[in-house]
Design an enzyme around this catalytic site. Structure first.
Site, PDB file in Angstrom:
ATOM      1  N   ASP A  16       0.528  -1.192   0.088  1.00  0.00           N
ATOM      2  CA  ASP A  16      -0.395   0.182   0.182  1.00  0.00           C
ATOM      3  C   ASP A  16       0.783   0.924  -0.533  1.00  0.00           C
ATOM      4  O   ASP A  16       1.703   1.327   0.588  1.00  0.00           O
ATOM      5  CB  ASP A  16      -0.984  -0.259   1.159  1.00  0.00           C
ATOM      6  CG  ASP A  16      -1.932   0.879   1.087  1.00  0.00           C
ATOM      7  OD1 ASP A  16      -2.135   1.829   0.057  1.00  0.00           O
ATOM      8  OD2 ASP A  16      -2.529   1.206   1.928  1.00  0.00           O
ATOM      9  N   ASN A  64     -10.854  -3.278  -6.205  1.00  0.00           N
ATOM     10  CA  ASN A  64      -9.976  -2.087  -6.919  1.00  0.00           C
ATOM     11  C   ASN A  64     -10.443  -1.942  -8.272  1.00  0.00           C
ATOM     12  O   ASN A  64     -10.178  -1.163  -8.728  1.00  0.00           O
ATOM     13  CB  ASN A  64      -8.476  -2.512  -7.280  1.00  0.00           C
ATOM     14  CG  ASN A  64      -7.065  -2.610  -5.803  1.00  0.00           C
ATOM     15  OD1 ASN A  64      -6.770  -3.229  -5.581  1.00  0.00           O
ATOM     16  ND2 ASN A  64      -7.673  -1.251  -5.423  1.00  0.00           N
TER      17      ASN A  64
HETATM   18  C1  FPP Z   1      -1.851   0.229  -3.038  1.00  0.00           C
HETATM   19  O1  FPP Z   1      -1.546   1.474  -3.801  1.00  0.00           O
HETATM   20  C2  FPP Z   1      -1.436  -0.134  -4.373  1.00  0.00           C
HETATM   21  C3  FPP Z   1      -2.386  -1.074  -5.603  1.00  0.00           C
HETATM   22  C4  FPP Z   1      -3.581  -0.809  -5.338  1.00  0.00           C
HETATM   23  C5  FPP Z   1      -1.589  -2.394  -6.236  1.00  0.00           C
HETATM   24  C6  FPP Z   1       0.000  -2.331  -6.574  1.00  0.00           C
HETATM   25  C7  FPP Z   1       0.143  -2.602  -7.596  1.00  0.00           C
HETATM   26  C8  FPP Z   1       1.780  -2.647  -7.739  1.00  0.00           C
HETATM   27  C9  FPP Z   1       2.777  -2.513  -6.651  1.00  0.00           C
HETATM   28  C10 FPP Z   1       2.285  -3.375  -8.980  1.00  0.00           C
HETATM   29  C11 FPP Z   1       2.170  -3.901  -9.881  1.00  0.00           C
HETATM   30  C12 FPP Z   1       2.138  -5.354  -8.905  1.00  0.00           C
HETATM   31  C13 FPP Z   1       3.229  -6.571  -9.797  1.00  0.00           C
HETATM   32  C14 FPP Z   1       2.825  -7.650  -8.212  1.00  0.00           C
HETATM   33  C15 FPP Z   1       3.799  -6.358 -11.153  1.00  0.00           C
HETATM   34  P1  FPP Z   1      -2.458   2.875  -3.816  1.00  0.00           P
HETATM   35  O2  FPP Z   1      -2.591   3.090  -4.850  1.00  0.00           O
HETATM   36  O3  FPP Z   1      -3.738   2.383  -2.934  1.00  0.00           O
HETATM   37  O4  FPP Z   1      -1.599   3.447  -2.633  1.00  0.00           O
HETATM   38  P2  FPP Z   1      -2.816   5.055  -1.639  1.00  0.00           P
HETATM   39  O5  FPP Z   1      -3.096   4.689  -0.796  1.00  0.00           O
HETATM   40  O6  FPP Z   1      -1.020   6.171  -1.367  1.00  0.00           O
HETATM   41  O7  FPP Z   1      -2.711   5.749  -2.813  1.00  0.00           O
END
Ligand code: FPP
Length: 228
Positions: A16, A64
């Site tokens: 996250d 998501n």
């Molecule tokens: C949370 O950050 C992250 C995600 C929803 C996606 C996680 C995906 C990746 C790290 C990239 C792809 C993964 C692989 C395995 C190739 P957020 O967007 O919720 O961050 P925030 O809470 O700060 O807005």
């Protein structure tokens, strides 16, 4: 000498904070997700070096889809590129790819890429990397219960045997980055006895030393599984 993994076999991570990482740098959210993929690469390598048998990463939850269409497309694009471009890296590091969740419901091109990657890495043995894609633990539990019922037995063992993670070692440690303290529908059954570790570090900043710190924390816990 104790092993650096302190006996942990399976670590899961809720990655996250990509969005906040980008915002702090006045960059678009996409830049945060891209940096997040780099962190995935580094941490998967570290997992192998630490002798972890399995690592499960929450890449895209069934919730998501509620994000703006552009961001969903960006995440799917990054995922596709990761699966294709990292096949050599998986081979070099002996990583077996696994995907958990309702991934067969994704776009046909994504499903085809995943099927190819699963097949190409199926003989690798050092570490299993399970990527949770279109994953929700409640959905997983419903599917497992339905499969158990269809086989005529609803028991803890029967449900566990039908989870997406059935062929993986028990979950030892669940990490969530970015300061949020909740499970967000991730591995609810599997975390029954897992140690939980929350850190304020944003996912793109999470380094092998931070994984080691989480494992060191795990080592200090006294796991009693409900006993004395
Ligand atoms: C949370 O950050 C992250 C995600 C929803 C996606 C996680 C995906 C990746 C790290 C990239 C792809 C993964 C692989 C395995 C190739 P957020 O967007 O919720 O961050 P925030 O809470 O700060 O807005």
């Amino acid at each position: 000498m104790t092993a650096p993994n302190h006996g942990a076999r399976h670590v899961a991570i809720i990655m996250d904070g990509n969005g906040r990482w980008a915002k702090k740098r006045l960059l678009p959210r996409f830049a945060g997700h891209k940096a997040g993929v780099e962190a995935v690469r580094t941490i998967v390598r570290a997992a192998g070096d630490l002798g972890l048998e399995a690592m499960t990463l929450y890449a895209f939850s069934s919730e998501n889809w509620k994000r703006p269409e552009d961001e969903v497309n960006d995440l799917m694009g990054l995922m596709k590129r990761f699966i294709v471009s990292d096949l050599d890296e998986f081979a070099a590091n002996d990583v077996k790819l696994k995907v958990i969740g309702n991934w067969r419901a994704l776009a046909p091109d994504v499903v085809a890429l995943i099927e190819n990657a699963l097949e190409r890495t199926s003989g690798n043995k050092r570490t299993t990397l399970a990527v949770a894609l279109n994953y929700g633990a409640q959905d997983e539990l419903v599917r497992a219960a339905q499969a158990a019922a269809a086989a005529g037995e609803i028991s803890e063992a029967a449900i566990a045997a039908h989870l997406d993670t059935a062929d993986m070692p028990p979950l030892d440690l669940l990490i969530r980055t970015s300061g949020e303290v909740r499970l967000s529908n991730f591995l609810l059954w599997q975390s029954a006895y897992a140690e939980l570790y929350f850190t304020d570090i944003l996912w793109p900043d999470f380094k092998p030393a931070d994984l080691q710190a989480a494992l060191d924390h795990f080592a200090r816990r006294d796991r009693r599984y409900g006993g004395l």
